[in-house]
Write an enzyme that holds these catalytic residues in place. Structure first.
Site, short mmCIF file in Angstrom:
data_model
loop_
_atom_site.label_atom_id
_atom_site.label_comp_id
_atom_site.label_asym_id
_atom_site.label_seq_id
_atom_site.Cartn_x
_atom_site.Cartn_y
_atom_site.Cartn_z
N HIS A 80 31.93 -68.88 20.52
CA HIS A 80 33.12 -69.01 19.83
C HIS A 80 33.10 -69.96 18.84
O HIS A 80 33.72 -69.40 17.67
CB HIS A 80 34.30 -69.16 20.88
CG HIS A 80 33.99 -70.46 21.65
ND1 HIS A 80 32.75 -70.63 22.38
CD2 HIS A 80 34.83 -71.37 22.16
CE1 HIS A 80 33.02 -71.97 22.95
NE2 HIS A 80 34.08 -72.37 22.88
N ASP B 235 40.28 -75.68 17.70
CA ASP B 235 41.06 -75.83 19.15
C ASP B 235 40.64 -74.74 19.81
O ASP B 235 40.46 -73.59 19.34
CB ASP B 235 42.47 -75.89 18.85
CG ASP B 235 43.25 -76.23 20.09
OD1 ASP B 235 43.30 -77.42 20.40
OD2 ASP B 235 43.92 -75.58 20.61
N GLY C 240 31.95 -78.78 29.31
CA GLY C 240 33.16 -78.18 29.69
C GLY C 240 32.65 -77.15 30.78
O GLY C 240 32.19 -77.30 31.88
N TYR C 241 33.15 -75.81 30.55
CA TYR C 241 33.01 -74.68 31.46
C TYR C 241 31.77 -73.98 31.23
O TYR C 241 31.83 -72.92 31.91
CB TYR C 241 34.46 -73.92 31.49
CG TYR C 241 35.77 -74.38 31.71
CD1 TYR C 241 36.11 -74.62 32.66
CD2 TYR C 241 36.51 -74.92 30.47
CE1 TYR C 241 37.59 -75.20 32.91
CE2 TYR C 241 37.66 -75.50 30.53
CZ TYR C 241 38.02 -75.76 31.99
OH TYR C 241 39.49 -76.34 32.11
N ASP C 242 31.28 -74.47 30.48
CA ASP C 242 29.59 -73.86 30.30
C ASP C 242 28.97 -73.21 31.54
O ASP C 242 28.34 -72.19 31.56
CB ASP C 242 28.70 -74.39 29.24
CG ASP C 242 29.10 -74.53 28.01
OD1 ASP C 242 29.92 -73.48 27.28
OD2 ASP C 242 28.55 -75.38 27.22
N LYS D 297 23.34 -70.53 22.14
CA LYS D 297 24.62 -70.92 22.20
C LYS D 297 25.23 -70.92 20.90
O LYS D 297 26.47 -70.42 20.60
CB LYS D 297 25.02 -72.27 23.08
CG LYS D 297 26.43 -72.52 23.09
CD LYS D 297 27.11 -73.66 24.17
CE LYS D 297 28.50 -73.83 23.83
NZ LYS D 297 29.11 -74.88 24.56
N ASN E 35 35.58 -85.51 21.08
CA ASN E 35 34.55 -84.88 22.19
C ASN E 35 33.29 -84.72 21.58
O ASN E 35 32.85 -84.08 20.47
CB ASN E 35 35.18 -83.39 22.14
CG ASN E 35 34.10 -82.50 23.25
OD1 ASN E 35 33.09 -82.72 23.48
ND2 ASN E 35 35.02 -81.70 23.92
P1 IMP Z 1 40.29 -79.00 22.74
O1 IMP Z 1 39.35 -79.98 22.49
O2 IMP Z 1 41.77 -78.98 22.72
O3 IMP Z 1 39.92 -77.69 21.85
O4 IMP Z 1 39.67 -78.38 24.22
C1 IMP Z 1 39.08 -77.32 24.49
C2 IMP Z 1 38.37 -77.50 25.96
O5 IMP Z 1 38.06 -75.94 26.11
C3 IMP Z 1 37.25 -78.31 26.16
O6 IMP Z 1 37.74 -79.44 26.52
C4 IMP Z 1 36.46 -77.58 27.26
O7 IMP Z 1 37.29 -77.65 28.64
C5 IMP Z 1 37.03 -76.20 26.92
N1 IMP Z 1 35.70 -75.57 25.93
C6 IMP Z 1 36.08 -75.35 24.73
N2 IMP Z 1 34.79 -74.82 23.85
C7 IMP Z 1 33.92 -74.94 25.03
C8 IMP Z 1 32.43 -74.69 25.23
O8 IMP Z 1 31.82 -74.19 24.28
N3 IMP Z 1 32.25 -74.70 26.48
C9 IMP Z 1 32.73 -75.09 27.50
N4 IMP Z 1 33.94 -75.50 27.45
C10 IMP Z 1 34.60 -75.26 26.28
#
Ligand code: IMP
Length: 198
Positions: free
Chosen positions: A180, A71, A153-155, A175, A12
Site C-alpha cells: 500500500h 497514515d 506490524g500486521y505483516d 513488499k 516508526n
Molecule cells: P500509522 O502510523 O498511524 O499510519 O499506523 C499504521 C499502523 O498500521 C501501524 O502501526 C501498523 O500496525 C499498521 N500497518 C501499517 N502499514 C503496515 C505494514 O506495511 N505492515 C504491517 N502493518 C502495517
C-alpha cells in the site's frame, strides 16, 4: 551537489527504512524525526487522508523542510473494516505489535471471511502549506497464525493476493513493489519530481 532533505513525519523506524528503500532512486535524503527532537507530532483522528496531511504539514512547518507522512492501516472484512485508521492503537496503549496481532487473531477466530486490505494515504507537504496526498491499497487475506520474520506490524498475518506466505515472508523488494505504501508513493511521483525541480 547536496541532495534536498526531506523529513519523514513518523516515529516508526519500520516505516523509515521502508520509505528510504522506496525513495532510493530519487535524489533526496530522507531524514527521521530523531534529528528534530523539538518537532511535535499532532494528535491523530480517524480519517487517513486528514491524518497524513496534518502530520506532513505540521512537521514541514516545524522543521522548515518538505515533509512526507503516511497514515495507514489494516482493514479486515470480518470486522467491518476495523481496525482501519486505528490500527496502531488497536487494543489500547499496553499492546505491542505481537499483542495486536494476537488480539486480531482472537477477534477473527472462527471467521470464514478472511479478506483484508492494507490502505495507505501518503502526503507530501511544503513548509509554505502546499500539500499533495495520494492513496495506495494492497489486497489480501488474514492468515490463521503469524509466520515470517520480515516487515512490521500486521505483516506476519497478512497474505497478499497472488503471493505464497505472509507479507513478513516476502523479500523487501517484493513488499515495496506491492505494498500500500509503495502504491501510494508511486502515485506521489509527480509531486516528488516537482520537489526536485525547484
Ligand atoms: P500509522 O502510523 O498511524 O499510519 O499506523 C499504521 C499502523 O498500521 C501501524 O502501526 C501498523 O500496525 C499498521 N500497518 C501499517 N502499514 C503496515 C505494514 O506495511 N505492515 C504491517 N502493518 C502495517
Amino acid at each position: 551537489m547536496p541532495r534536498p532533505r526531506l523529513v519523514l513525519a513518523s516515529g516508526n523506524v519500520g516505516k523509515l527504512s521502508e520509505f528510504r528503500e522506496l525513495l532510493g532512486d530519487l535524489a533526496v535524503e530522507l531524514v527521521g524525526l530523531a534529528e528534530f527532537p523539538d518537532a511535535q507530532m499532532p494528535d491523530e483522528g480517524t480519517d487517513y487522508s486528514e491524518n497524513a496531511l496534518l502530520k506532513a504539514r505540521s512537521i514541514a512547518a516545524a522543521t522548515g523542510l518538505p515533509a512526507l507522512a503516511d497514515d495507514s492501516g489494516l482493514e479486515v472484512a470480518a470486522l467491518g473494516g476495523a481496525p482501519g485508521p486505528l490500527s496502531a492503537r488497536y487494543g489500547g496503549p499496553g499492546l505491542d505489535d505481537a499483542g495486536r496481532v494476537r488480539l486480531l487473531l482472537s477477534e477473527t477466530a472462527g471467521a470464514t471471511e478472511r479478506r483484508a486490505e492494507f490502505v495507505c494515504y501518503a502526503a507530501l507537504a511544503w513548509p509554505d502549506g502546499r500539500a499533495v496526498v495520494e492513496r495506495g491499497v494492497c489486497r489480501g487475506r488474514l492468515l490463521l497464525a503469524p509466520t515470517g520474520g520480515g516487515g512490521f506490524g500486521y505483516d506476519p498475518v497478512f497474505q497478499p493476493d497472488g503471493y505464497d506466505g505472509s507479507m513478513a515472508e516476502q523479500d523487501a523488494a517484493t513488499k515495496n513493489r506491492i505494498s500500500h505504501r509503495g502504491q501510494a508513493l508511486d502515485a506521489l511521483r509527480p509531486a516528488f519530481e516537482q520537489l526536485l525541480a525547484r
